[in-house]
Each structure stands twice: as C-alpha cells, then as structure tokens.
Enzyme design. Sequence first.
Site, short mmCIF file in Angstrom:
data_model
loop_
_atom_site.label_atom_id
_atom_site.label_comp_id
_atom_site.label_asym_id
_atom_site.label_seq_id
_atom_site.Cartn_x
_atom_site.Cartn_y
_atom_site.Cartn_z
NE ARG A 106 -4.20 -1.51 2.30
CZ ARG A 106 -5.35 -1.10 1.79
NH1 ARG A 106 -5.47 0.12 1.34
NH2 ARG A 106 -6.39 -1.91 1.75
CE1 TYR A 209 -0.59 -9.08 -1.36
CE2 TYR A 209 -2.40 -10.46 -0.62
CZ TYR A 209 -1.83 -9.22 -0.77
OH TYR A 209 -2.49 -8.10 -0.31
CG ASP A 287 -13.07 1.79 2.37
OD1 ASP A 287 -13.50 1.02 1.50
OD2 ASP A 287 -12.04 1.56 3.03
#
Length: 391
Positions: A106, A209, A287
């Site tokens: 991120r 991952y 969001d």
Amino acid sequence: MALNGRRIVVAGGGIGGLAAALAFRQRGAEVLVLEQAEAITEVGAGIQVSPNGLRVIEALGLAQGLAARACKARAVVLRDGLSGEQVLRLDLGQLPEGQGYQFVHRADLVELLADAAREAGVRIRLLQKVRSVVPGPMPSLELCNGDSVGGDLVVGADGLHSVLRRALNGNASAFFTKQVAWRAIVPNTSAHPAEAQVHMGPGRHIVSYPLRDGSSVNLVAVEERSHWVDEGWAQEDAPENLRAAFAGFGGRVPEMLASVERVGLWGLFRHPVARSWHGEGVALMGDAAHPTLPFMAQGANMALEDAWTLAACLAADADQARALERYQSRRRNRCERIVSAANGNAWKYHLRNPLVRGVAHRGLGLAGRLMPQRMLQQFDWIYGHDVTAAA
C-alpha cells in the site's frame, strides 16, 4: 473540458483520494487534498490490484511506475490449511490479453500516486482533520483547527468513518460479523511463489502473497470469534495470539507465522452502501460510499474505479449536479454487487465439518482440472470491467 479551472477539494490522501485528485488535475481542475495524518503514507500492508483497478492505473499514466514497485501475480491458489495440500489453482496467465494482476505494498502505491499528483500540480496539505462539511453552491469543509476550505466541489475520500458520508446520509448502523483479521508482513523465507494463496481451515483462513521484489510476504489471517474487537487497522496484537489461532495449520503456514514480529488486529464489520453518494457540491467515493469486507480483494480497486468515473463524469458535463447523478448511477449497482459477494465469501473458506470440507475441496479440485477456464471466468464480471472505456 468541463473541469478546466474548477476548484476541487478532496478530503483524504489515501489511494482513492489521490487517484481522484490526479484524474481531476489531468482534466484541468485546481485540486487541493487535505490529509489528517502528518505524512502521506500508509501503514504496512499489501493489496491486490486486479485487472479492473490496473486499467485505471494505466489510464493515469502510472503503469510503468507500478510495475517497478509491484510483484506480478501468476495465480490464485486455494489450499487445505491443515494439510497444506493444493485444492485449486487459478492460473492468472489465462486471463484475457491485456488483463494484468499485481501485488503491491500500500505504501508504495500511495507514494506513486502522491508523487504523480504533486508533479501534476495537486496541492497536498497535511494535518488537516475535517470536522464537518457545509454543502451548497460553494461547499466548504470545516477543519478541527478552525480553518474553512471551500471550492466548487468537495469530495469525501475520507474512509470508513467519513464525516462527509455522515453529513449526506446520517449515522449508519454497522454490525460485528464475528470475525477478526490480523495482518502482518514477514520475510519470504519459505520461497513463497508469486501467487495469492488462501489457506482454508475450520472457522479461519490465511491469505498470503509476496510483495515488492518477492523478499517479503503479506499475511491476512481471519478467524471467527464471538467476542468484540474494535474496527480499525491501528490496533496491535501479540504475535503469539495469531500463532495460537492457527496452530493446527500445516504447509508453509507455520514457517510464515514463526517470522511474525509485529501484527495488527481489527474487527470486521458490515456497513451498508451509502444511500446518497452526492449532495449539492459534495461527492463520496471509496470506503466513504461503499465499505467492504476484504474477501474479494476489491476495496482499493473499487476506489480506483470511483476516482476515474467521478472525474470522467464531471469532465463530460458542465452541469455538476447532473454529472454527480451520472457518477452514482454508474457506480452504485456494481459496488453493491461486489460488497454483497464479499459478504458471502468467507464461509466458503471456513467449513468446519471435516466430511463437508473434504467433499467441497475434492469438488473444487475436480472442477479446476476439468474446467480451469470456466473456474477463472466466474470473475469476469469483476476483472473484465473497464471504467476507462465507458462512454
């Protein structure tokens, strides 16, 4: 273009807010981003940029920059968490031509977007916490430091507990899903391949991952539990609690969990999609408009889609109210469908009855061997969507 000279204030300097700011600026708007943190940054975590989100990155001119920071995903693999054995492998190399899939930290994506926005002329102000919004022909944001900032449009990219959402929709009720999630980043000592691996077990699962150059692995671990845990990523937990919750797991899970030194914990809550995404001079995105559970890996991708669609609608129509209505009509049904799919996805990974779990896993494995393309095509409605091509 209708955005030339338009003054837009974006509340929130995360992935969605920065992508929107850059898209506005590329269309001629004067853009100010207000971020409440002391720096444009993100707490450590990975995200999956699926083809629908990657198309927005490409349209913003940032594909090369993302590729330099990301890890190209080769597959999504479902594993029996207890034995570590593979249940199903979805080969992402079989996606249609032009559909890429990336794993990225991120912080790296936020930095890429922030650098591009600043270079394009977007102004970013830090330590600017929004207290309230005043809708109208010249809307404004009232800040906790006493300042007031206005423009032709204010955009709420201010996340799950959005001040702007509350102003347009009132307080929305959320409920605890009786699930919590840990997240951590660990060194890649287990030779984790460039795959998103879902390790499924009774009442819990772990997604793992690799990130960056493959030297680290992102972990998100979900457990069903009845006692309450607050919402929000800032809470820390003891790594021993995470290891205890997944003590029965096999495969590479024990080695990955043994490397956890610091871990965040948060409760997973369901929030309704906002009824109204816009008011006079005000728009919501990400969001703030449609919070989602993490079980479809689409939170960041939906925010990227919102950013592009909002900018495109505003640029195409000088009537701002009509453009905002078109933005909501284009986005709401799709986001509701993705949120609904995420709400219903976790139980598939958490089957408790060993007989049911065994039958389900064998069925998935058989379908993957006999119909690999069809198993991947079930996600076409998500991955094949291209907001950058919309008329």
